[in-house]
Design a protein around this motif. Structure first.
Motif, PDB file in Angstrom:
ATOM      1  N   THR A  79       3.897 103.103   9.821  1.00 32.01           N
ATOM      2  CA  THR A  79       4.792 103.998  10.708  1.00 32.01           C
ATOM      3  C   THR A  79       6.086 103.135  11.002  1.00 32.01           C
ATOM      4  N   PHE A  80       7.078 103.861  11.177  1.00 33.19           N
ATOM      5  CA  PHE A  80       8.207 102.938  11.607  1.00 33.19           C
ATOM      6  C   PHE A  80       9.384 103.744  11.590  1.00 33.19           C
ATOM      7  N   ASP A  81      10.241 103.208  12.605  1.00 31.81           N
ATOM      8  CA  ASP A  81      11.681 104.071  13.034  1.00 31.81           C
ATOM      9  C   ASP A  81      12.642 103.534  11.996  1.00 31.81           C
ATOM     10  N   ILE A  82      13.359 104.465  11.564  1.00 31.82           N
ATOM     11  CA  ILE A  82      14.369 104.298  10.564  1.00 31.82           C
ATOM     12  C   ILE A  82      15.923 104.168  11.127  1.00 31.82           C
ATOM     13  N   ALA A  83      15.909 104.933  12.116  1.00 36.47           N
ATOM     14  CA  ALA A  83      17.526 105.126  12.669  1.00 36.47           C
ATOM     15  C   ALA A  83      17.244 105.824  13.939  1.00 36.47           C
ATOM     16  N   ARG A  84      18.019 105.343  14.796  1.00 36.31           N
ATOM     17  CA  ARG A  84      18.308 105.916  16.177  1.00 36.31           C
ATOM     18  C   ARG A  84      19.689 106.695  16.138  1.00 36.31           C
ATOM     19  N   LEU A  85      19.481 108.018  16.329  1.00 36.81           N
ATOM     20  CA  LEU A  85      20.769 109.012  16.092  1.00 36.81           C
ATOM     21  C   LEU A  85      21.437 109.174  17.632  1.00 36.81           C
ATOM     22  N   THR A  86      20.680 109.466  18.515  1.00 34.44           N
ATOM     23  CA  THR A  86      21.097 109.778  20.035  1.00 34.44           C
ATOM     24  C   THR A  86      20.041 109.065  21.020  1.00 34.44           C
ATOM     25  N   ALA A  87      20.518 109.620  22.180  1.00 31.46           N
ATOM     26  CA  ALA A  87      19.547 108.808  23.197  1.00 31.46           C
ATOM     27  C   ALA A  87      18.051 109.540  23.087  1.00 31.46           C
ATOM     28  N   ASN A  88      18.144 110.797  22.395  1.00 28.76           N
ATOM     29  CA  ASN A  88      17.060 111.603  22.536  1.00 28.76           C
ATOM     30  C   ASN A  88      16.731 112.052  21.013  1.00 28.76           C
ATOM     31  N   ALA A  89      16.873 111.365  19.998  1.00 29.49           N
ATOM     32  CA  ALA A  89      16.738 111.712  18.806  1.00 29.49           C
ATOM     33  C   ALA A  89      16.682 110.368  17.721  1.00 29.49           C
ATOM     34  N   ASP A  90      15.673 110.380  16.856  1.00 28.31           N
ATOM     35  CA  ASP A  90      15.746 109.253  15.934  1.00 28.31           C
ATOM     36  C   ASP A  90      15.245 109.857  14.510  1.00 28.31           C
ATOM     37  N   VAL A  91      14.976 108.990  13.510  1.00 34.89           N
ATOM     38  CA  VAL A  91      14.517 109.270  12.323  1.00 34.89           C
ATOM     39  C   VAL A  91      13.373 108.387  11.736  1.00 34.89           C
ATOM     40  N   GLY A  92      12.308 108.781  11.248  1.00 26.03           N
ATOM     41  CA  GLY A  92      11.095 108.033  11.326  1.00 26.03           C
ATOM     42  C   GLY A  92      10.361 108.269   9.938  1.00 26.03           C
ATOM     43  N   TYR A  93       9.440 107.103   9.661  1.00 22.40           N
ATOM     44  CA  TYR A  93       8.457 107.447   8.431  1.00 22.40           C
ATOM     45  C   TYR A  93       7.374 107.233   9.185  1.00 22.40           C
ATOM     46  N   TYR A  94       6.288 108.184   8.496  1.00 21.41           N
ATOM     47  CA  TYR A  94       4.837 108.276   8.860  1.00 21.41           C
ATOM     48  C   TYR A  94       4.011 108.412   7.452  1.00 21.41           C
ATOM     49  N   SER A  95       2.991 107.393   7.277  1.00 23.52           N
ATOM     50  CA  SER A  95       2.449 107.905   6.065  1.00 23.52           C
ATOM     51  C   SER A  95       0.684 107.708   6.534  1.00 23.52           C
ATOM     52  N   TRP A  96      -0.060 108.815   5.888  1.00 17.76           N
ATOM     53  CA  TRP A  96      -1.384 108.778   6.537  1.00 17.76           C
ATOM     54  C   TRP A  96      -2.495 108.902   5.164  1.00 17.76           C
ATOM     55  N   ARG A  97      -3.660 108.421   5.447  1.00 16.54           N
ATOM     56  CA  ARG A  97      -4.804 108.584   4.460  1.00 16.54           C
ATOM     57  C   ARG A  97      -5.339 109.898   4.452  1.00 16.54           C
ATOM     58  N   CYS A  98      -5.561 110.516   3.190  1.00 14.81           N
ATOM     59  CA  CYS A  98      -6.439 111.821   2.722  1.00 14.81           C
ATOM     60  C   CYS A  98      -7.698 111.476   2.354  1.00 14.81           C
ATOM     61  N   PRO A  99      -8.500 112.449   2.514  1.00 17.47           N
ATOM     62  CA  PRO A  99      -9.992 112.205   1.917  1.00 17.47           C
ATOM     63  C   PRO A  99      -9.826 112.169   0.340  1.00 17.47           C
ATOM     64  N   LYS A 100     -10.575 111.564  -0.227  1.00 17.41           N
ATOM     65  CA  LYS A 100     -10.713 111.350  -1.778  1.00 17.41           C
ATOM     66  C   LYS A 100     -10.945 112.873  -2.192  1.00 17.41           C
ATOM     67  N   PRO A 101     -10.507 113.459  -3.199  1.00 15.92           N
ATOM     68  CA  PRO A 101      -9.703 112.982  -4.071  1.00 15.92           C
ATOM     69  C   PRO A 101      -8.211 112.966  -4.159  1.00 15.92           C
ATOM     70  N   LEU A 102      -7.936 113.524  -2.757  1.00 14.65           N
ATOM     71  CA  LEU A 102      -6.392 113.752  -2.619  1.00 14.65           C
ATOM     72  C   LEU A 102      -5.775 112.503  -2.394  1.00 14.65           C
ATOM     73  N   LYS A 103      -4.418 112.524  -2.848  1.00 15.06           N
ATOM     74  CA  LYS A 103      -3.504 111.362  -2.872  1.00 15.06           C
ATOM     75  C   LYS A 103      -3.076 111.277  -1.257  1.00 15.06           C
ATOM     76  N   ASN A 104      -2.765 110.120  -0.785  1.00 15.14           N
ATOM     77  CA  ASN A 104      -2.198 110.024   0.823  1.00 15.14           C
ATOM     78  C   ASN A 104      -0.928 110.523   0.834  1.00 15.14           C
ATOM     79  N   ARG A 105      -0.528 111.075   1.683  1.00 20.79           N
ATOM     80  CA  ARG A 105       0.888 111.621   2.078  1.00 20.79           C
ATOM     81  C   ARG A 105       1.637 110.768   2.998  1.00 20.79           C
ATOM     82  N   ASP A 106       3.091 111.198   3.058  1.00 21.24           N
ATOM     83  CA  ASP A 106       4.027 110.601   3.818  1.00 21.24           C
ATOM     84  C   ASP A 106       5.025 111.661   4.302  1.00 21.24           C
TER      85      ASP A 106
END
Length: 112
Positions: free
Chosen positions: A21-48
């Motif tokens: 997980t990480f921040d990509i860009a700060r847009l305003t004092a109260n808004a940003d764009v970010g990335y998040y990825s997480w593990r899923c149980p097998k046999p599912l592929k992980n998501r982001d």
């Protein structure tokens, strides 16, 4: 709690499913764009997901809301399934000097 939810470097300490997980860009004092990825149980592929997150402190209450966005520098990865956050967020309501109530709303299409 509000600060914990905003701290992407601290997230792996309390979220056992986080991959990255990480921040990509700060847009305003109260808004940003970010990335998040997480593990899923097998046999599912992980998501982001890429999200536009906005927040508003209101006295002892806080709102954090987000929804999916696209970013040209972060296209879908081949090793993940790109999920869609339709509307996701937290309402944190102060109930005392050292206590609060949290409400979590997640309207997500995990794509599979």
């Amino acid at each position: 709690l509000y600060d914990v939810l905003h701290d992407c470097r601290y997230r792996p300490e309390w979220d056992p499913n986080v991959i990255e997980t990480f921040d990509i860009a700060r847009l305003t004092a109260n808004a940003d764009v970010g990335y998040y990825s997480w593990r899923c149980p097998k046999p599912l592929k992980n998501r982001d997901v890429l999200t536009l997150r906005s927040w508003l402190p209101m006295g002892s209450d806080y709102i954090i809301m987000n929804y999916s966005v696209k970013h040209p520098k972060y296209p879908p990865r081949k090793d993940m399934v790109r999920a869609v956050s339709i509307q996701t967020g937290y309402l944190i309501q102060g109930t005392g000097a050292n206590s609060c109530t949290i409400t979590y709303l997640a309207q997500v299409d995990p794509k599979g």
